[in-house]
Motif scaffolding. Sequence first.
Motif, PDB file in Angstrom:
ATOM      1  N   LEU A  16       4.917  -5.412   5.125  1.00 30.74           N
ATOM      2  CA  LEU A  16       4.887  -4.030   4.647  1.00 30.74           C
ATOM      3  C   LEU A  16       6.283  -3.656   4.182  1.00 30.74           C
ATOM      4  CD1 LEU A  16       3.447  -1.260   4.331  1.00 30.74           C
ATOM      5  CD2 LEU A  16       4.214  -0.753   6.668  1.00 30.74           C
ATOM      6  N   TYR A  17       6.365  -3.243   2.932  1.00 29.31           N
ATOM      7  CA  TYR A  17       7.633  -2.812   2.342  1.00 29.31           C
ATOM      8  C   TYR A  17       7.596  -1.315   2.106  1.00 29.31           C
ATOM      9  CZ  TYR A  17       8.677  -7.717   1.594  1.00 29.31           C
ATOM     10  OH  TYR A  17       8.934  -9.049   1.787  1.00 29.31           O
ATOM     11  N   GLY A  18       8.762  -0.688   2.183  1.00 28.11           N
ATOM     12  CA  GLY A  18       8.881   0.744   1.942  1.00 28.11           C
ATOM     13  C   GLY A  18       9.059   1.048   0.470  1.00 28.11           C
ATOM     14  N   PRO A  19       9.541   2.248   0.178  1.00 28.70           N
ATOM     15  CA  PRO A  19       9.708   2.657  -1.219  1.00 28.70           C
ATOM     16  C   PRO A  19      10.643   1.751  -2.009  1.00 28.70           C
ATOM     17  CG  PRO A  19       9.831   4.561   0.220  1.00 28.70           C
ATOM     18  CD  PRO A  19       9.804   3.335   1.106  1.00 28.70           C
ATOM     19  N   LYS A  20      11.613   1.158  -1.336  1.00 29.41           N
ATOM     20  CA  LYS A  20      12.491   0.187  -1.997  1.00 29.41           C
ATOM     21  C   LYS A  20      11.851  -1.189  -1.858  1.00 29.41           C
ATOM     22  CE  LYS A  20      16.558   2.804  -0.681  1.00 29.41           C
ATOM     23  NZ  LYS A  20      17.703   2.837   0.211  1.00 29.41           N
ATOM     24  N   ALA A  21      11.688  -1.900  -2.950  1.00 25.34           N
ATOM     25  CA  ALA A  21      10.967  -3.178  -2.949  1.00 25.34           C
ATOM     26  C   ALA A  21      11.573  -4.212  -2.004  1.00 25.34           C
ATOM     27  CB  ALA A  21      10.897  -3.740  -4.365  1.00 25.34           C
ATOM     28  N   ASP A  22      12.859  -4.090  -1.686  1.00 27.83           N
ATOM     29  CA  ASP A  22      13.497  -5.064  -0.798  1.00 27.83           C
ATOM     30  C   ASP A  22      13.576  -4.566   0.647  1.00 27.83           C
ATOM     31  OD1 ASP A  22      15.372  -3.080  -1.252  1.00 27.83           O
ATOM     32  OD2 ASP A  22      17.052  -4.453  -1.533  1.00 27.83           O
ATOM     33  N   GLU A  23      12.903  -3.475   0.958  1.00 27.03           N
ATOM     34  CA  GLU A  23      12.954  -2.844   2.279  1.00 27.03           C
ATOM     35  C   GLU A  23      11.750  -3.291   3.127  1.00 27.03           C
ATOM     36  OE1 GLU A  23      13.203   1.691   4.115  1.00 27.03           O
ATOM     37  OE2 GLU A  23      12.566   1.405   2.049  1.00 27.03           O
ATOM     38  N   LEU A  24      11.894  -4.444   3.783  1.00 26.26           N
ATOM     39  CA  LEU A  24      10.828  -4.951   4.651  1.00 26.26           C
ATOM     40  C   LEU A  24      10.798  -4.122   5.929  1.00 26.26           C
ATOM     41  CD1 LEU A  24       8.619  -7.040   5.277  1.00 26.26           C
ATOM     42  CD2 LEU A  24      10.415  -8.498   6.242  1.00 26.26           C
ATOM     43  N   LEU A  25       9.691  -3.396   6.135  1.00 23.78           N
ATOM     44  CA  LEU A  25       9.555  -2.532   7.300  1.00 23.78           C
ATOM     45  C   LEU A  25       8.909  -3.237   8.478  1.00 23.78           C
ATOM     46  CD1 LEU A  25       8.159   0.658   5.511  1.00 23.78           C
ATOM     47  CD2 LEU A  25      10.541   0.186   6.186  1.00 23.78           C
ATOM     48  N   TRP A  26       7.988  -4.167   8.184  1.00 23.77           N
ATOM     49  CA  TRP A  26       7.165  -4.738   9.248  1.00 23.77           C
ATOM     50  C   TRP A  26       6.516  -6.014   8.749  1.00 23.77           C
ATOM     51  CZ3 TRP A  26       1.528  -4.283   9.939  1.00 23.77           C
ATOM     52  CH2 TRP A  26       1.101  -4.459  11.258  1.00 23.77           C
ATOM     53  N   LYS A  27       6.361  -6.962   9.639  1.00 22.25           N
ATOM     54  CA  LYS A  27       5.683  -8.213   9.300  1.00 22.25           C
ATOM     55  C   LYS A  27       4.857  -8.648  10.498  1.00 22.25           C
ATOM     56  CE  LYS A  27       6.240 -13.009   8.034  1.00 22.25           C
ATOM     57  NZ  LYS A  27       7.116 -14.141   7.858  1.00 22.25           N
ATOM     58  N   ILE A  28       3.651  -9.118  10.222  1.00 25.11           N
ATOM     59  CA  ILE A  28       2.785  -9.624  11.272  1.00 25.11           C
ATOM     60  C   ILE A  28       2.111 -10.896  10.760  1.00 25.11           C
ATOM     61  CG2 ILE A  28       0.818  -8.179  10.603  1.00 25.11           C
ATOM     62  CD1 ILE A  28       0.263  -7.933  13.685  1.00 25.11           C
ATOM     63  N   ASP A  29       1.951 -11.866  11.642  1.00 26.00           N
ATOM     64  CA  ASP A  29       1.322 -13.140  11.312  1.00 26.00           C
ATOM     65  C   ASP A  29       0.002 -13.265  12.055  1.00 26.00           C
ATOM     66  OD1 ASP A  29       3.573 -14.093   9.765  1.00 26.00           O
ATOM     67  OD2 ASP A  29       4.605 -14.404  11.662  1.00 26.00           O
ATOM     68  N   SER A  30      -0.936 -14.004  11.471  1.00 24.57           N
ATOM     69  CA  SER A  30      -2.260 -14.145  12.071  1.00 24.57           C
ATOM     70  C   SER A  30      -2.886 -15.480  11.687  1.00 24.57           C
ATOM     71  CB  SER A  30      -3.161 -13.004  11.587  1.00 24.57           C
ATOM     72  OG  SER A  30      -4.475 -13.153  12.068  1.00 24.57           O
ATOM     73  N   VAL A  79       2.645  -5.822   0.887  1.00 22.17           N
ATOM     74  CA  VAL A  79       2.136  -4.485   0.599  1.00 22.17           C
ATOM     75  C   VAL A  79       3.334  -3.573   0.383  1.00 22.17           C
ATOM     76  CG1 VAL A  79       0.847  -2.538   1.540  1.00 22.17           C
ATOM     77  CG2 VAL A  79       0.063  -4.877   1.981  1.00 22.17           C
ATOM     78  N   TYR A  80       3.387  -2.931  -0.786  1.00 28.01           N
ATOM     79  CA  TYR A  80       4.460  -2.001  -1.108  1.00 28.01           C
ATOM     80  C   TYR A  80       3.915  -0.588  -0.935  1.00 28.01           C
ATOM     81  CZ  TYR A  80       6.576  -6.214  -2.847  1.00 28.01           C
ATOM     82  OH  TYR A  80       7.086  -7.474  -2.921  1.00 28.01           O
ATOM     83  N   SER A  81       4.698   0.272  -0.273  1.00 26.20           N
ATOM     84  CA  SER A  81       4.162   1.574   0.127  1.00 26.20           C
ATOM     85  C   SER A  81       5.169   2.693  -0.044  1.00 26.20           C
ATOM     86  CB  SER A  81       3.722   1.514   1.589  1.00 26.20           C
ATOM     87  OG  SER A  81       4.866   1.406   2.433  1.00 26.20           O
ATOM     88  N   ARG A  82       4.626   3.891   0.101  1.00 27.64           N
ATOM     89  CA  ARG A  82       5.459   5.101   0.176  1.00 27.64           C
ATOM     90  C   ARG A  82       4.909   5.957   1.303  1.00 27.64           C
ATOM     91  NH1 ARG A  82       3.342   7.232  -5.501  1.00 27.64           N
ATOM     92  NH2 ARG A  82       1.230   7.756  -4.888  1.00 27.64           N
ATOM     93  N   PRO A  83       5.734   6.791   1.924  1.00 29.46           N
ATOM     94  CA  PRO A  83       5.255   7.654   3.008  1.00 29.46           C
ATOM     95  C   PRO A  83       4.161   8.602   2.502  1.00 29.46           C
ATOM     96  CG  PRO A  83       7.656   7.692   2.883  1.00 29.46           C
ATOM     97  CD  PRO A  83       7.158   6.974   1.663  1.00 29.46           C
ATOM     98  N   ALA A  84       3.198   8.874   3.376  1.00 31.00           N
ATOM     99  CA  ALA A  84       2.096   9.754   3.005  1.00 31.00           C
ATOM    100  C   ALA A  84       1.521  10.415   4.260  1.00 31.00           C
ATOM    101  CB  ALA A  84       0.996   8.957   2.299  1.00 31.00           C
ATOM    102  N   ARG A  85       0.794  11.486   4.054  1.00 34.72           N
ATOM    103  CA  ARG A  85       0.074  12.117   5.153  1.00 34.72           C
ATOM    104  C   ARG A  85      -1.088  11.233   5.551  1.00 34.72           C
ATOM    105  NH1 ARG A  85       1.116  17.079   2.398  1.00 34.72           N
ATOM    106  NH2 ARG A  85       2.192  18.506   3.780  1.00 34.72           N
ATOM    107  N   PRO A  86      -1.389  11.112   6.821  1.00 32.43           N
ATOM    108  CA  PRO A  86      -2.584  10.379   7.221  1.00 32.43           C
ATOM    109  C   PRO A  86      -3.819  11.086   6.668  1.00 32.43           C
ATOM    110  CG  PRO A  86      -1.183  10.847   9.126  1.00 32.43           C
ATOM    111  CD  PRO A  86      -0.634  11.607   7.961  1.00 32.43           C
ATOM    112  N   LEU A  87      -4.807  10.346   6.264  1.00 38.70           N
ATOM    113  CA  LEU A  87      -6.024  10.940   5.709  1.00 38.70           C
ATOM    114  C   LEU A  87      -6.780  11.744   6.762  1.00 38.70           C
ATOM    115  CD1 LEU A  87      -7.265   8.017   3.473  1.00 38.70           C
ATOM    116  CD2 LEU A  87      -6.139  10.121   2.768  1.00 38.70           C
ATOM    117  N   GLY A  88      -6.641  11.360   8.042  1.00 35.72           N
ATOM    118  CA  GLY A  88      -7.361  12.034   9.108  1.00 35.72           C
ATOM    119  C   GLY A  88      -6.678  13.287   9.621  1.00 35.72           C
ATOM    120  N   GLY A  89      -5.592  13.694   9.006  1.00 35.85           N
ATOM    121  CA  GLY A  89      -4.904  14.905   9.458  1.00 35.85           C
ATOM    122  C   GLY A  89      -3.524  14.591   9.982  1.00 35.85           C
ATOM    123  N   GLY A  90      -3.012  15.432  10.814  1.00 33.73           N
ATOM    124  CA  GLY A  90      -1.669  15.255  11.356  1.00 33.73           C
ATOM    125  C   GLY A  90      -0.671  16.077  10.556  1.00 33.73           C
TER     126      GLY A  90
END
Length: 94
Positions: A16-30, A79-90
Amino acid sequence: MPAFRTDQIKRYSLELYGPKADELLWKIDSDDPFTPMARGDHIQPLDLPGANPDLAHEIVGIEHVIWTAGEQVRYVTRVYSRPARPLGGGAGLD
């Protein structure tokens, strides 16, 4: 000689990458594939350091990387992403 044993590598990775393409926020293996994702989907990686249930990540792009490690095929989903409101509220973003 590689610094890892190819028979111990998980077959699938999700990055999972943040708004900057080189900003790795999280990685998980499976050993199992991840659920398909698409642009516009929201994800909440609750294991992400500093995760907040009032903050989601909206997918703005996806890149698939396929490579081999020994005899095993590896599949990485970036996955490249930007911050957003959760769809379920909050509280989310203002």
